[in-house]
Design a protein around this motif. Structure first.
Motif, short mmCIF file in Angstrom:
data_model
loop_
_atom_site.label_atom_id
_atom_site.label_comp_id
_atom_site.label_asym_id
_atom_site.label_seq_id
_atom_site.Cartn_x
_atom_site.Cartn_y
_atom_site.Cartn_z
N PRO A 39 4.55 -55.49 4.37
CA PRO A 39 3.22 -54.87 4.59
C PRO A 39 2.38 -54.60 3.55
N VAL A 54 -3.06 -55.50 2.11
CA VAL A 54 -2.50 -55.30 3.15
C VAL A 54 -3.25 -56.18 4.31
N ASP A 59 -1.59 -51.77 10.16
CA ASP A 59 -1.90 -51.24 8.64
C ASP A 59 -3.25 -51.28 8.42
N ARG A 319 3.13 -47.35 3.61
CA ARG A 319 3.97 -48.44 4.37
C ARG A 319 5.16 -49.04 3.31
#
Length: 424
Positions: A39, A54, A59, A319
């Protein structure tokens, strides 16, 4: 478990550089591979400047709403490091006297200043203004296509510099209030920015700044119904109080995004349809699919690879990765819009694709407080351009077949088609 890797000061061998030629040539594929690594993945803006990537849809949406990620390093308390935006300005070799206009932008500024600047420019993008522009966009589209047809007796049309760019430039300049004789100054500067022509930028950048300053002064004395007049008034409005640098930067941002991004969206949408004849045929048979087809084009071949740089305002766990205060973060749109966690068969171009959860079906225009203020106008132009072309030329096809399409690479944007020849 948090990723607590100590950051090196130099890029280790094998770690991704954002200027890697393979990544620039195929950002959807390259960032798609990064997306499947995790992620949050570390890459490098330069050999000494790391950046967190990202890349997944959920996300990216969450990160663009997260107030811990800010647009300006000045919003990071105690920040003393080099501003990566300064690195880019230095790379372009802009004259010192105009650099201040390129370091102040609503695209990078955070609340409360962002709220103030966004409020000033949004007054030029009202629903009323879009309704007024709609018939004018249709008229401009028809006039440009008439000129193309008259100059092409063999039935071959060039739709990039011959159609998409003239249309986008004309529309954004009408919205902004840039008169015809001054439009070439903006186009020349925009072309120099996109090709990173440092020598030419030393001339074209001061020229475009001087032009904006002159036009703002003219609108202050004789206002009209355009963005320049709105910004000139906002400089004196107690609710906005724009500085000279902010007003000039806003004009440059709107013109640049309005002409280049919109032109590229039109070109990419046409290329996608022409290389997917089943989708082109379906759209011609069912014109009610047009709005969805434009949204699908933004998802599948939108012009923006990623949003502007963000910075962690504090030590942040995101994340499963510890992102330290002041770290650079890039939220990648091109990989998010092809994320199989969000989209079925994401690499397929499908004009019948239905958005989920009442969304647009993509995040090609960004998300959160920095969502593109001109998104409605960009979609409007693309819809009108496609509708007019396909109505006039239902047998539209590539002049020399798909193998003739040759894309060029411009860092920061998706690979672009400098020409698009079609046969009617």
């Amino acid at each position: 478990m948090l990723n607590m890797i100590e950051e090196p000061t130099l890029r280790p061998a094998g770690e991704l550089h954002l200027l890697d030629p393979d990544l620039l040539a195929d950002p959807a594929g390259g960032y798609g591979r990064v997306r499947e690594q995790g992620p949050v993945v570390r890459a490098w803006l330069t050999d000494t400047q790391p950046v967190w990537l990202v890349t997944r849809y959920d996300d990216v949406r969450e990160g663009l709403r997260d107030g811990r990620f800010v647009g300006s390093p000045a919003s990071v308390e105690g920040h003393t490091g080099e501003d990566p935006r300064r690195i880019l300005v230095d790379m372009l070799n802009l004259p010192e006297e105009v650099q201040k206009y390129f370091l102040v932008s609503a695209l990078d500024i955070d609340p409360p200043d962002h709220t103030r600047l966004r409020g000033a420019v949004a007054r030029a993008f009202t629903a009323r203004r879009m309704r007024v522009l709609h018939p004018r966009v249709e008229q401009l589209t028809a006039e440009i296509l008439d000129g193309l047809r008259d100059g092409s007796p063999d039935g071959v049309l060039e739709l990039a510099d011959g159609f998409a760019y003239p249309l986008a430039v004309a529309v954004v300049c009408e919205l902004t209030g840039v008169p015809g004789p001054d439009r070439a100054v903006f186009r020349r500067w925009g072309d120099d920015i996109l090709t990173a022509e440092a020598d030419r930028l030393r001339t074209s950048s001061p020229a475009v700044v001087d032009t904006v300053l002159r036009l703002l002064d003219e609108r202050r004395r004789a206002p009209g119904d355009d963005l320049l007049s709105t910004l000139a008034a906002a400089r004196a409005d107690a609710g906005f109080r724009l500085s000279e640098e902010e007003a000039v930067a806003m004009v440059l941002n709107v013109v640049m995004a309005g002409y280049d991004n919109t032109a590229q969206l039109i070109i990419n949408s046409l290329a996608a349809l022409l290389t997917h004849p089943d989708q082109l045929r379906l759209l011609c048979e069912r014109p009610e699919l047009l709005t969805g087809a434009v949204n699908e084009a933004v998802r599948w071949c939108g012009p923006d690879v990623m949003v502007r740089m963000r910075f962690a305002a504090e030590d942040t766990d995101f994340r499963g990765t510890r992102i330290r205060k002041g770290d650079c973060v890039q939220f990648v749109l091109v990989s998010a819009n092809r994320d199989p966690r969000r989209f079925d068969d994401p690499d397929r171009f499908d004009v019948t694709r239905q958005p989920q959860d009442g969304t647009e079906g993509h995040i090609g225009f960004g998300h959160g407080i920095h969502y593109c203020v001109g998104a409605t106008l960009s979609r409007l132009q693309c819809e009108i351009a496609l509708r007019t072309l396909l109505t006039r030329h239902p047998g539209l096809r590539l002049a020399d077949g798909p193998g003739s399409l040759r894309r060029t690479v411009v860092p920061g944007t998706a690979p672009r088609l400098p020409t698009l020849h079609v046969r009617t």
